[in-house]
Design an enzyme around this catalytic site. Structure first.
Site, PDB file in Angstrom:
ATOM      1  N   ASP A  16      16.348  -5.613  -5.776  1.00 19.05           N
ATOM      2  CA  ASP A  16      16.700  -6.397  -4.354  1.00 19.05           C
ATOM      3  C   ASP A  16      17.281  -5.469  -3.518  1.00 19.05           C
ATOM      4  O   ASP A  16      18.208  -4.958  -3.943  1.00 19.05           O
ATOM      5  CB  ASP A  16      17.715  -7.598  -4.578  1.00 19.05           C
ATOM      6  N   VAL A  17      16.760  -5.248  -2.525  1.00 32.44           N
ATOM      7  CA  VAL A  17      17.341  -4.088  -1.324  1.00 32.44           C
ATOM      8  C   VAL A  17      18.609  -4.446  -0.774  1.00 32.44           C
ATOM      9  O   VAL A  17      19.291  -3.467  -0.213  1.00 32.44           O
ATOM     10  CB  VAL A  17      16.174  -3.494  -0.473  1.00 32.44           C
ATOM     11  N   TYR A  55      15.854 -10.468  14.654  1.00 37.90           N
ATOM     12  CA  TYR A  55      14.704  -9.553  14.060  1.00 37.90           C
ATOM     13  C   TYR A  55      14.471  -8.194  14.950  1.00 37.90           C
ATOM     14  O   TYR A  55      14.484  -7.293  14.341  1.00 37.90           O
ATOM     15  CB  TYR A  55      13.408 -10.559  13.934  1.00 37.90           C
ATOM     16  N   LEU A  58       3.355 -12.622   4.516  1.00 38.05           N
ATOM     17  CA  LEU A  58       4.390 -13.043   5.763  1.00 38.05           C
ATOM     18  C   LEU A  58       3.822 -13.837   7.040  1.00 38.05           C
ATOM     19  O   LEU A  58       4.284 -14.733   7.423  1.00 38.05           O
ATOM     20  CB  LEU A  58       4.889 -11.759   6.169  1.00 38.05           C
ATOM     21  N   ILE A 109       2.177  -5.487   3.607  1.00 40.01           N
ATOM     22  CA  ILE A 109       2.294  -4.276   3.800  1.00 40.01           C
ATOM     23  C   ILE A 109       2.387  -3.251   2.704  1.00 40.01           C
ATOM     24  O   ILE A 109       2.104  -2.077   2.568  1.00 40.01           O
ATOM     25  CB  ILE A 109       3.043  -3.909   5.241  1.00 40.01           C
ATOM     26  N   LYS A 149      14.756  -4.390  13.978  1.00 37.85           N
ATOM     27  CA  LYS A 149      13.675  -3.357  13.965  1.00 37.85           C
ATOM     28  C   LYS A 149      14.051  -2.394  14.923  1.00 37.85           C
ATOM     29  O   LYS A 149      13.825  -1.113  14.910  1.00 37.85           O
ATOM     30  CB  LYS A 149      12.570  -4.126  14.270  1.00 37.85           C
ATOM     31  N   ASP A 177      10.313  -4.431  -5.928  1.00 37.90           N
ATOM     32  CA  ASP A 177      10.391  -5.736  -5.423  1.00 37.90           C
ATOM     33  C   ASP A 177      11.251  -6.663  -6.041  1.00 37.90           C
ATOM     34  O   ASP A 177      11.447  -6.540  -7.150  1.00 37.90           O
ATOM     35  CB  ASP A 177       8.758  -6.065  -5.267  1.00 37.90           C
ATOM     36  N   LYS A 178      11.583  -7.517  -5.148  1.00 40.08           N
ATOM     37  CA  LYS A 178      12.405  -8.738  -5.976  1.00 40.08           C
ATOM     38  C   LYS A 178      11.551  -9.819  -6.394  1.00 40.08           C
ATOM     39  O   LYS A 178      12.168 -10.760  -7.332  1.00 40.08           O
ATOM     40  CB  LYS A 178      13.614  -9.323  -5.006  1.00 40.08           C
ATOM     41  N   ARG A 215       3.489  -6.824  -2.308  1.00 46.77           N
ATOM     42  CA  ARG A 215       2.601  -7.787  -1.378  1.00 46.77           C
ATOM     43  C   ARG A 215       2.515  -7.185   0.039  1.00 46.77           C
ATOM     44  O   ARG A 215       3.155  -6.585   0.382  1.00 46.77           O
ATOM     45  CB  ARG A 215       2.636  -9.153  -1.521  1.00 46.77           C
TER      46      ARG A 215
HETATM   47  N1  LIG Z   1       3.195  -8.537   9.068  1.00 52.90           N
HETATM   48  C1  LIG Z   1       3.211  -8.074  10.121  1.00 52.90           C
HETATM   49  O1  LIG Z   1       2.387  -8.516  11.334  1.00 52.90           O
HETATM   50  C2  LIG Z   1       4.483  -7.142  10.418  1.00 52.90           C
HETATM   51  C3  LIG Z   1       4.527  -6.614  11.887  1.00 52.90           C
HETATM   52  C4  LIG Z   1       5.410  -5.805  12.243  1.00 52.90           C
HETATM   53  C5  LIG Z   1       6.339  -5.368  11.010  1.00 52.90           C
HETATM   54  N2  LIG Z   1       6.127  -5.827   9.836  1.00 52.90           N
HETATM   55  C6  LIG Z   1       7.032  -5.268   8.876  1.00 52.90           C
HETATM   56  O2  LIG Z   1       6.335  -4.779   7.627  1.00 52.90           O
HETATM   57  C7  LIG Z   1       7.114  -5.135   6.549  1.00 52.90           C
HETATM   58  C8  LIG Z   1       6.545  -5.844   5.645  1.00 52.90           C
HETATM   59  O3  LIG Z   1       5.919  -7.029   6.227  1.00 52.90           O
HETATM   60  P1  LIG Z   1       4.890  -7.974   5.404  1.00 52.90           P
HETATM   61  O4  LIG Z   1       4.232  -8.753   6.454  1.00 52.90           O
HETATM   62  O5  LIG Z   1       4.018  -7.365   4.335  1.00 52.90           O
HETATM   63  O6  LIG Z   1       5.843  -8.877   4.534  1.00 52.90           O
HETATM   64  P2  LIG Z   1       5.743  -9.848   3.131  1.00 52.90           P
HETATM   65  O7  LIG Z   1       6.519 -10.823   3.413  1.00 52.90           O
HETATM   66  O8  LIG Z   1       4.223 -10.271   3.081  1.00 52.90           O
HETATM   67  O9  LIG Z   1       5.926  -8.831   2.082  1.00 52.90           O
HETATM   68  C9  LIG Z   1       7.312  -8.431   1.885  1.00 52.90           C
HETATM   69  C10 LIG Z   1       7.493  -8.036   0.380  1.00 52.90           C
HETATM   70  O10 LIG Z   1       9.105  -7.595   0.390  1.00 52.90           O
HETATM   71  C11 LIG Z   1       9.490  -8.242  -0.787  1.00 52.90           C
HETATM   72  N3  LIG Z   1      10.814  -8.414  -0.546  1.00 52.90           N
HETATM   73  C12 LIG Z   1      11.518  -9.337   0.435  1.00 52.90           C
HETATM   74  N4  LIG Z   1      12.672  -9.284   0.427  1.00 52.90           N
HETATM   75  C13 LIG Z   1      13.116  -8.346  -0.599  1.00 52.90           C
HETATM   76  C14 LIG Z   1      14.310  -7.807  -1.210  1.00 52.90           C
HETATM   77  N5  LIG Z   1      15.536  -8.227  -0.710  1.00 52.90           N
HETATM   78  N6  LIG Z   1      14.157  -6.834  -1.901  1.00 52.90           N
HETATM   79  C15 LIG Z   1      13.031  -6.226  -2.355  1.00 52.90           C
HETATM   80  N7  LIG Z   1      11.975  -6.706  -2.096  1.00 52.90           N
HETATM   81  C16 LIG Z   1      11.972  -7.748  -1.016  1.00 52.90           C
HETATM   82  C17 LIG Z   1       8.828  -9.742  -1.011  1.00 52.90           C
HETATM   83  O11 LIG Z   1       8.781 -10.009  -2.270  1.00 52.90           O
HETATM   84  C18 LIG Z   1       7.310  -9.095  -0.660  1.00 52.90           C
HETATM   85  O12 LIG Z   1       6.595  -8.529  -1.800  1.00 52.90           O
HETATM   86  C19 LIG Z   1       8.535  -5.779   7.271  1.00 52.90           C
HETATM   87  O13 LIG Z   1       9.387  -4.871   7.160  1.00 52.90           O
HETATM   88  C20 LIG Z   1       8.076  -6.237   8.382  1.00 52.90           C
HETATM   89  O14 LIG Z   1       9.133  -6.600   9.394  1.00 52.90           O
HETATM   90  C21 LIG Z   1       5.328  -6.618   9.527  1.00 52.90           C
END
Ligand SMILES: NC(=O)c1ccc[n+]([C@@H]2O[C@H](COP(=O)([O-])OP(=O)(O)OC[C@H]3O[C@@H](n4cnc5c(N)ncnc54)[C@H](O)[C@@H]3O)[C@@H](O)[C@H]2O)c1
Length: 294
Positions: A62-63, A156, A193, A21, A160, A40-41, A19
């Site tokens: 699960d990473v 966090y 997220l 990004i 990063k 994905d987990k 889901r």
């Molecule tokens: N959304 C933003 O504004 C934003 C901004 C900067 C950076 N990011 C980075 O982008 C990345 C994705 O963010 P997002 O907003 O899409 O998050 P999200 O929570 O919407 O999606 C994250 C996905 O990762 C999966 N996941 C979580 N833990 C896991 C694990 N241990 N093993 C395998 N899969 C796992 C979840 O099931 C989910 O499908 C992250 O690294 C986040 O830090 C997001």
């Protein structure tokens, strides 16, 4: 956004691809002709994506569990399952709600490091023997906050910043094998997220509007835009390694009001050479307009 056969026949492993990004990236590569392995987990969203995307397969992973990745890499990355060899890996992370330093714990910090940083480290290490043969590439997902900081988000932000630093270190070491390593640092991207974080705040609408106003472009980014940038890095940006591609809508540009409400302020006064024409205009509670001269 991305289309055609720019990545035809190649394998793309997207961790956290179920889901947000990750899903935007998985979709962009699938539209570019790649075989996408969605790791994905969370099975439900990732399996739904597997149905939608041609050539995509879901792998439960699960990473933070090295054994999961030890299984996924030999299964999906080397031939003969997919030919030619793989190009890419991306990472997941967790962004906890705002927290003061006093409310953080070393244990929580360690867990976040496991997820945000070591997951990427482990998968890179396992995949690199294959990536070196195929001259593949790695794209990590960092964050703008790793470069510019963010209030009440120390663990966090630290993880990063480390992802960006690790990207550069790995890019140096892997260049001799023809493996490129880059990262994308998103700003505000509207994902599940983000929605969850907003929903947990006292005033979600105000929180969302604040985030929209942070970009000179006047909106948040979309996961598909991160996907398009990832396809660009993987397929077109062949002279880029060690870069941090900021995808921020310009959020880091210009000045803004950054002192918090409880920061003691030092406000210089105009010298008498500049007589006042109008009262000072400010919203900060500690800055009162000067009393009128009597
Ligand atoms: N959304 C933003 O504004 C934003 C901004 C900067 C950076 N990011 C980075 O982008 C990345 C994705 O963010 P997002 O907003 O899409 O998050 P999200 O929570 O919407 O999606 C994250 C996905 O990762 C999966 N996941 C979580 N833990 C896991 C694990 N241990 N093993 C395998 N899969 C796992 C979840 O099931 C989910 O499908 C992250 O690294 C986040 O830090 C997001």
């Amino acid at each position: 956004m991305a289309s055609g056969a720019r990545y035809a026949g190649k394998v793309v492993v997207v961790t956290g691809g179920g889901r947000g990004i990750g899903a935007g990236i998985a979709q962009a590569f699938a539209e570019s002709g790649a075989h996408v392995v969605v790791c994905d987990k969370d099975e439900s969203s990732a399996q739904a994506l597997e149905q939608q995307l041609p050539g995509a397969v879901f792998f439960h992973c699960d990473v933070t569990r090295e054994e999961d990745m030890r299984v996924s890499v030999p299964v999906y990355i080397p031939p003969p399952r997919f030919q030619p060899l793989p190009p890419l890996q991306l990472t997941v992370a967790r962004n906890p709600p705002a927290q003061r330093l006093e409310d953080t714990s070393a244990q929580d910090f360690r867990q976040l490091l496991e997820l945000n940083l070591l997951g990427s480290y482990t998968l890179s290490k396992l995949a690199l023997p294959h990536l070196r043969k195929s001259r593949g590439n790695i794209i990590n997902i960092s964050s703008l906050t790793g470069a510019i900081g963010q209030s009440q988000a120390l663990p966090y932000v630290a993880t990063k910043g480390a992802v960006t630093a690790m990207t550069k270190a790995l890019a140096l070491d892997e260049s001799k094998y023809g493996v490129r390593v880059n990262c994308i640092s998103p700003g505000n991207i509207w994902t599940p997220l983000w929605e969850t974080l907003a929903a947990s705040s006292p005033d979600p609408e105000a929180e969302i509007l604040k985030a929209v106003l942070a970009q000179p472009l006047g909106r948040m980014g979309q996961p598909a835009e991160v996907g398009a940038a990832a396809v660009f890095l993987a397929s077109e940006a062949t002279f880029c390694t060690g870069i941090e591609l900021r995808l921020t809508g310009g959020a880091e540009l210009g000045y803004g009001s950054k002192a918090s409400r409880d920061t003691p302020l030092e406000v210089p006064a105009l010298s008498p050479a500049f007589p006042r024409q109008a009262p000072a205009c400010t919203t900060h509670p500690q800055v009162q307009p000067p009393a009128p001269e009597t």
